[in-house]
Enzyme design. Sequence first.
Site, PDB file in Angstrom:
ATOM      1  N   SER A  32       0.818  -1.210   0.000  1.00 15.42           N
ATOM      2  CA  SER A  32       0.000   0.000   0.000  1.00 15.42           C
ATOM      3  C   SER A  32       0.854   1.264   0.000  1.00 15.42           C
ATOM      4  CB  SER A  32      -0.906   0.019   1.226  1.00 15.42           C
ATOM      5  OG  SER A  32      -1.635  -1.178   1.328  1.00 15.42           O
TER       6      SER A  32
HETATM    7  N1  SAH Z   1      -0.438  -5.005   4.000  1.00 15.93           N
HETATM    8  C1  SAH Z   1       0.260  -5.355   2.777  1.00 15.93           C
HETATM    9  C2  SAH Z   1      -0.549  -5.066   1.544  1.00 15.93           C
HETATM   10  C3  SAH Z   1      -1.283  -6.285   1.168  1.00 15.93           C
HETATM   11  S1  SAH Z   1      -2.198  -6.282  -0.332  1.00 15.93           S
HETATM   12  C4  SAH Z   1       1.619  -4.694   2.709  1.00 15.93           C
HETATM   13  O1  SAH Z   1       1.916  -3.824   3.525  1.00 15.93           O
HETATM   14  O2  SAH Z   1       2.396  -5.089   1.841  1.00 15.93           O
HETATM   15  C5  SAH Z   1      -3.498  -7.363   0.214  1.00 15.93           C
HETATM   16  C6  SAH Z   1      -3.092  -8.750   0.542  1.00 15.93           C
HETATM   17  O3  SAH Z   1      -4.270  -9.442   0.979  1.00 15.93           O
HETATM   18  C7  SAH Z   1      -2.550  -9.570  -0.628  1.00 15.93           C
HETATM   19  O4  SAH Z   1      -1.274 -10.051  -0.299  1.00 15.93           O
HETATM   20  C8  SAH Z   1      -3.559 -10.717  -0.789  1.00 15.93           C
HETATM   21  O5  SAH Z   1      -2.954 -11.945  -1.154  1.00 15.93           O
HETATM   22  C9  SAH Z   1      -4.151 -10.794   0.606  1.00 15.93           C
HETATM   23  N2  SAH Z   1      -5.464 -11.416   0.704  1.00 15.93           N
HETATM   24  C10 SAH Z   1      -6.519 -11.351  -0.159  1.00 15.93           C
HETATM   25  N3  SAH Z   1      -7.567 -12.058   0.296  1.00 15.93           N
HETATM   26  C11 SAH Z   1      -7.172 -12.597   1.495  1.00 15.93           C
HETATM   27  C12 SAH Z   1      -7.809 -13.437   2.472  1.00 15.93           C
HETATM   28  N4  SAH Z   1      -9.063 -13.873   2.328  1.00 15.93           N
HETATM   29  N5  SAH Z   1      -7.105 -13.795   3.562  1.00 15.93           N
HETATM   30  C13 SAH Z   1      -5.821 -13.355   3.752  1.00 15.93           C
HETATM   31  N6  SAH Z   1      -5.185 -12.580   2.877  1.00 15.93           N
HETATM   32  C14 SAH Z   1      -5.836 -12.189   1.758  1.00 15.93           C
END
Ligand code: SAH
Length: 201
Positions: free
Chosen positions: A52
Amino acid sequence: MVSEQLRPHGVTDERVLEAMASVPREEFLAPRMRRHAYEDRALAIECGQTISQPLVVALMIQAAAPRPDGIALEVGTGSGYAAAVLSRLCRKLFTVEREPALAEHASETLRRLGFDNVEVAVGDGTLGWPAEAPYDVILVAAAALGVPQPLLDQLSEGGRLVIPVATSADEPQDLRVYVRRNGDVSYRSLFPVLFVPLRPG
Ligand code: SAH
């Protein structure tokens, strides 16, 4: 980052600013992306996901108002960057990621950098992490169509859930803060955002 991207855009909590300043964002990126680490935007990571924008991470954490003695849950570990920042502001952080490769990489990065109050698990974050509930803070880094009930159920009394909620497929999502008080849950909207989808299962 603090003086140009965060302070002028509404990040006023000094503890959040300090935590943001202390976490090296480049360490959470692949080598070829590192030169972009301090740009004011989301960046690509593995598995078609994104890390993000720093401002969004800071505003989400500020809205969640973590306390030093509280415990927190993050859904969507991704690179581990937001987890690193949030872990500086609470006692213990649990974070769930559905992509095993991302979870493993994030866990390794966090360990290498000494963020030792974070536990990473592979799983479906829409179910929360019931074993360690309730949480004072829950941060969701992917957009859901509705708010998964298990996450509301796992909020402590007075706890805050920050989550992007999608209302339709082609509109920006509404970033919301849900608060549990006396068993009732209410929310306020923060601002429109664009997150990758929260995928169940
Ligand atoms: N907080 C992260 C950004 C993550 S982007 C950072 O700082 O880098 C969102 C993430 O959510 C992705 O890696 C995706 O794989 C994950 N995601 C999507 N659906 C999900 C679920 N049901 N359970 C856990 N993770 C999930």
